[in-house]
Enzyme design. Structure first.
Site, mmCIF file in Angstrom:
data_model
loop_
_atom_site.group_PDB
_atom_site.id
_atom_site.type_symbol
_atom_site.label_atom_id
_atom_site.label_comp_id
_atom_site.label_asym_id
_atom_site.label_seq_id
_atom_site.Cartn_x
_atom_site.Cartn_y
_atom_site.Cartn_z
ATOM 1 C CE LYS A 147 -5.312 -6.939 10.202
ATOM 2 N NZ LYS A 147 -6.511 -7.282 9.428
ATOM 3 C CE1 TYR A 163 -2.288 -8.877 11.223
ATOM 4 C CE2 TYR A 163 -2.186 -7.994 13.454
ATOM 5 C CZ TYR A 163 -2.881 -8.661 12.459
ATOM 6 O OH TYR A 163 -4.161 -9.102 12.681
ATOM 7 C CG ASP A 169 -4.764 -11.749 -5.356
ATOM 8 O OD1 ASP A 169 -4.895 -11.186 -4.238
ATOM 9 O OD2 ASP A 169 -3.685 -11.783 -5.971
#
Length: 172
Positions: free
Chosen positions: A158, A154, A63
């Site tokens: 990024k 999102y 993970d």
């Protein structure tokens, strides 16, 4: 002779999509690839596909959103292949949502995977690569950081990774 002959490369989120394509291409170019994905079945499928064309790969389900998981992934590559020449931080979560519809659990998950994952993996990879005297890191980002409807979370993750990449480029 491939561009990556003899190299050992870790690719996160390599069980499907672009990550799978990156893993297959790296293997076709001669790299020994650690296919990292939390889905053991999809990671195993990519490893089998790479073995099917004569490449060498190993599946890993660490993970990367955790410090210890990222450390185990990088050390696993060194233990298996003797070195770590490349890291492609590709793993990521994606969803569409209006800002007012966000919930804490989903926000935390996307930040943990999309931002902390590349940070954790990159730090552990850099420690190994600096000791070796070589190595490359590719952090996958997106133009969504400039603003796209329903993609604020999102895009923010990024954008953070893009900024991280610029900073590391200056530092190393």
């Amino acid at each position: 002779m491939g561009a990556l002959d003899g190299k050992a490369v870790v690719i996160t989120g390599a069980g499907r999509g672009l990550g799978s394509a990156y893993a297959r291409l790296a293997a076709r170019e001669g790299a020994r690839v650690v296919v990292n994905d939390i889905d053991a079945d999809t990671a195993a499928e990519v490893v089998a596909a790479i073995a099917g064309f004569g490449g060498e790969a190993a599946a890993d389900t660490s993970d990367i959103s955790t410090w210890d998981g990222a450390a185990a992934l990088m050390q696993g590559c060194v233990s298996r292949f003797g070195r770590l020449d490349g890291l492609v931080s590709n793993a990521g979560l994606f969803y569409l949502s209006r800002p007012e519809d966000e919930v804490a659990e989903r926000v935390r998950a996307i930040v943990d995977v999309n931002v902390l994952g590349p940070i954790h993996c990159g730090i552990h990879a850099l420690r190994i690569m600096r000791t070796q005297g070589s190595g490359s890191i590719v952090n996958v980002t997106s133009g969504a950081h400039a603003g796209i409807s329903d993609m604020a979370m999102y895009g923010a993750t990024k954008g953070a990774v893009a900024s991280l990449t610029y900073g590391w480029a200056v530092d190393v």
